[in-house]
Design an enzyme around this catalytic site. Structure first.
Site, PDB file in Angstrom:
ATOM      1  N   SER A 135      -3.923  12.049  -3.509  1.00  0.00           N
ATOM      2  CA  SER A 135      -5.253  11.917  -2.903  1.00  0.00           C
ATOM      3  C   SER A 135      -5.660  13.263  -2.298  1.00  0.00           C
ATOM      4  CB  SER A 135      -5.219  10.876  -1.787  1.00  0.00           C
ATOM      5  OG  SER A 135      -6.384  10.976  -1.005  1.00  0.00           O
ATOM      6  N   TYR A 148      -0.966   8.103   5.441  1.00  0.00           N
ATOM      7  CA  TYR A 148      -1.446   8.114   4.052  1.00  0.00           C
ATOM      8  C   TYR A 148      -1.481   9.560   3.538  1.00  0.00           C
ATOM      9  CZ  TYR A 148      -4.786   7.432   0.160  1.00  0.00           C
ATOM     10  OH  TYR A 148      -5.419   7.416  -1.061  1.00  0.00           O
ATOM     11  N   LYS A 152       0.829  11.088   0.564  1.00  0.00           N
ATOM     12  CA  LYS A 152       0.207  11.632  -0.649  1.00  0.00           C
ATOM     13  C   LYS A 152       0.569  13.109  -0.843  1.00  0.00           C
ATOM     14  CE  LYS A 152      -1.916   7.968  -2.216  1.00  0.00           C
ATOM     15  NZ  LYS A 152      -1.519   7.371  -3.494  1.00  0.00           N
TER      16      LYS A 152
HETATM   17  P1  NAD Z   1      -7.120  -0.343  -5.028  1.00  0.00           P
HETATM   18  O1  NAD Z   1      -6.866  -0.796  -3.642  1.00  0.00           O
HETATM   19  O2  NAD Z   1      -8.229  -0.958  -5.801  1.00  0.00           O
HETATM   20  O3  NAD Z   1      -5.791  -0.421  -5.908  1.00  0.00           O
HETATM   21  C1  NAD Z   1      -4.517  -0.213  -5.392  1.00  0.00           C
HETATM   22  C2  NAD Z   1      -3.529  -0.996  -6.200  1.00  0.00           C
HETATM   23  O4  NAD Z   1      -2.232  -0.871  -5.623  1.00  0.00           O
HETATM   24  C3  NAD Z   1      -3.868  -2.486  -6.248  1.00  0.00           C
HETATM   25  O5  NAD Z   1      -3.788  -2.950  -7.568  1.00  0.00           O
HETATM   26  C4  NAD Z   1      -2.778  -3.106  -5.377  1.00  0.00           C
HETATM   27  O6  NAD Z   1      -2.413  -4.407  -5.787  1.00  0.00           O
HETATM   28  C5  NAD Z   1      -1.628  -2.135  -5.572  1.00  0.00           C
HETATM   29  N1  NAD Z   1      -0.692  -2.255  -4.461  1.00  0.00           N
HETATM   30  C6  NAD Z   1      -0.940  -2.013  -3.154  1.00  0.00           C
HETATM   31  N2  NAD Z   1       0.146  -2.297  -2.415  1.00  0.00           N
HETATM   32  C7  NAD Z   1       1.098  -2.740  -3.271  1.00  0.00           C
HETATM   33  C8  NAD Z   1       2.434  -3.207  -3.096  1.00  0.00           C
HETATM   34  N3  NAD Z   1       3.034  -3.294  -1.894  1.00  0.00           N
HETATM   35  N4  NAD Z   1       3.105  -3.582  -4.200  1.00  0.00           N
HETATM   36  C9  NAD Z   1       2.540  -3.522  -5.405  1.00  0.00           C
HETATM   37  N5  NAD Z   1       1.284  -3.091  -5.634  1.00  0.00           N
HETATM   38  C10 NAD Z   1       0.571  -2.704  -4.572  1.00  0.00           C
HETATM   39  O7  NAD Z   1      -7.353   1.210  -4.894  1.00  0.00           O
HETATM   40  P2  NAD Z   1      -7.647   2.375  -5.947  1.00  0.00           P
HETATM   41  O8  NAD Z   1      -8.743   3.159  -5.343  1.00  0.00           O
HETATM   42  O9  NAD Z   1      -7.762   1.891  -7.330  1.00  0.00           O
HETATM   43  O10 NAD Z   1      -6.307   3.218  -5.734  1.00  0.00           O
HETATM   44  C11 NAD Z   1      -5.462   3.669  -6.759  1.00  0.00           C
HETATM   45  C12 NAD Z   1      -4.758   4.913  -6.290  1.00  0.00           C
HETATM   46  O11 NAD Z   1      -5.696   5.949  -6.111  1.00  0.00           O
HETATM   47  C13 NAD Z   1      -4.040   4.745  -4.939  1.00  0.00           C
HETATM   48  O12 NAD Z   1      -2.785   5.374  -4.979  1.00  0.00           O
HETATM   49  C14 NAD Z   1      -4.961   5.459  -3.972  1.00  0.00           C
HETATM   50  O13 NAD Z   1      -4.270   5.956  -2.860  1.00  0.00           O
HETATM   51  C15 NAD Z   1      -5.512   6.565  -4.851  1.00  0.00           C
HETATM   52  N6  NAD Z   1      -6.782   7.134  -4.373  1.00  0.00           N
HETATM   53  C16 NAD Z   1      -7.893   6.344  -4.210  1.00  0.00           C
HETATM   54  C17 NAD Z   1      -9.063   6.921  -3.738  1.00  0.00           C
HETATM   55  C18 NAD Z   1     -10.330   6.109  -3.517  1.00  0.00           C
HETATM   56  O14 NAD Z   1     -11.284   6.624  -2.890  1.00  0.00           O
HETATM   57  N7  NAD Z   1     -10.442   4.901  -4.023  1.00  0.00           N
HETATM   58  C19 NAD Z   1      -9.097   8.301  -3.426  1.00  0.00           C
HETATM   59  C20 NAD Z   1      -7.953   9.059  -3.622  1.00  0.00           C
HETATM   60  C21 NAD Z   1      -6.788   8.467  -4.093  1.00  0.00           C
END
Ligand code: NAD
Length: 243
Positions: A135, A148, A152
């Site tokens: 991230s 977080y 990351k």
């Molecule tokens: P999201 O919350 O939609 O998806 C996260 C996924 O992780 C979900 O499918 C959830 O079920 C799974 N998860 C969470 N905890 C878990 C656990 N204990 N066991 C198994 N699965 C688990 O979010 P997203 O935005 O699709 O995030 C995907 C990745 O991208 C993450 O690593 C997040 O940190 C990263 N990210 C997201 C953003 C944003 O703005 N959305 C920005 C930077 C990085």
């Protein structure tokens, strides 16, 4: 493909399937969503596999199940993650410790455990690709969620370490570093009073779509990307630039 039932993970699963790959869609709790996604993907057969990433025993069983169902593992995408707010100014000590434990257990240790298990299968073939989803907060800081950001940032160091350790086995490891992305994780902030301010962070005037992030993941997982091992690709619309 961890955390693939929704958001960025689901977009990546769709791209792999569209490219003709078979996908193991990992879910934490949302079995139904994962099975619905599996049913909607082209090609296959694809599978849905579940495990709480904080449960090391369940993680091992899940990865072995995915490898058995797919007949081996070519690519691991470590996408699952949680974002828990715990401002140092306003949380109690109990809340603070809980947030750190929870965040590191999933975003860092869970990811490391999935990777250890998947690498066993890749070593058998002396080939593989691992793409970790970090991230922008790793660089810019997360004032409301320091655990977080720390997890990351550690994930980038983890990727770099594995790129060096696994190169001799023809396993390439790289990181995608998204900024704000339109998913459930970000929906509240993007729809709230800070939404316009967040979109204005990028000179493109928008945040990433899950498909923007998925394209970078697909590239790093491709056979042509072997020599990019150890790299990090920013997907943040020039909202945060680094040398
Ligand atoms: P999201 O919350 O939609 O998806 C996260 C996924 O992780 C979900 O499918 C959830 O079920 C799974 N998860 C969470 N905890 C878990 C656990 N204990 N066991 C198994 N699965 C688990 O979010 P997203 O935005 O699709 O995030 C995907 C990745 O991208 C993450 O690593 C997040 O940190 C990263 N990210 C997201 C953003 C944003 O703005 N959305 C920005 C930077 C990085």
């Amino acid at each position: 493909m961890t955390g693939a039932s929704r958001g960025i993970g689901a977009a990546v699963a769709r791209e792999f399937a569209a490219a003709g790959d078979r996908v193991a869609v990992h879910y934490g709790r949302s079995r139904e969503a994962a099975e619905t996604l599996v049913g909607s993907l082209p090609g296959g057969p694809h599978v849905a596999v579940g495990a709480d990433l904080a449960d090391a025993v369940a993680v091992r069983a899940m990865v072995d199940e995915a490898a058995a169902d797919l007949g081996g593992l070519d690519v691991l995408v470590n996408n699952a993650g949680i974002y828990v707010e715990h401002s140092i100014v306003s949380t109690s000590y109990d809340e603070w410790r809980q947030a750190w434990e929870q965040t590191l257990a999933v975003d860092l240790v869970g990811t490391a455990n999935v990777t250890w298990c998947a690498v066993r299968h890749m070593l058998e073939r002396s080939s593989g690709r691992i793409v970790n989803v970090s991230s922008r907060g790793a660089y810019r800081g997360e004032p409301r969620a320091p655990a977080y950001a720390a997890a990351k940032a550690a994930l980038i160091a983890f990727s770099n370490s594995l790129a060096r350790a696994l190169g001799p086995h023809r396993i390439a490891v790289a990181t995608v570093v998204p900024g704000w992305t339109e998913t459930d994780m970000a929906v509240k902030s993007l729809a709230g009073p800070r939404g316009d301010e967040i979109r204005a962070e990028s000179p493109l005037g928008r945040v990433a779509t899950p498909a923007d992030v998925a394209s970078a993941v697909l590239y790093l997982a491709s056979p042509e990307a072997e020599f990019t091992s150890g790299t990090t690709i920013d997907v943040n619309g020039a909202s945060y630039l680094r040398l």
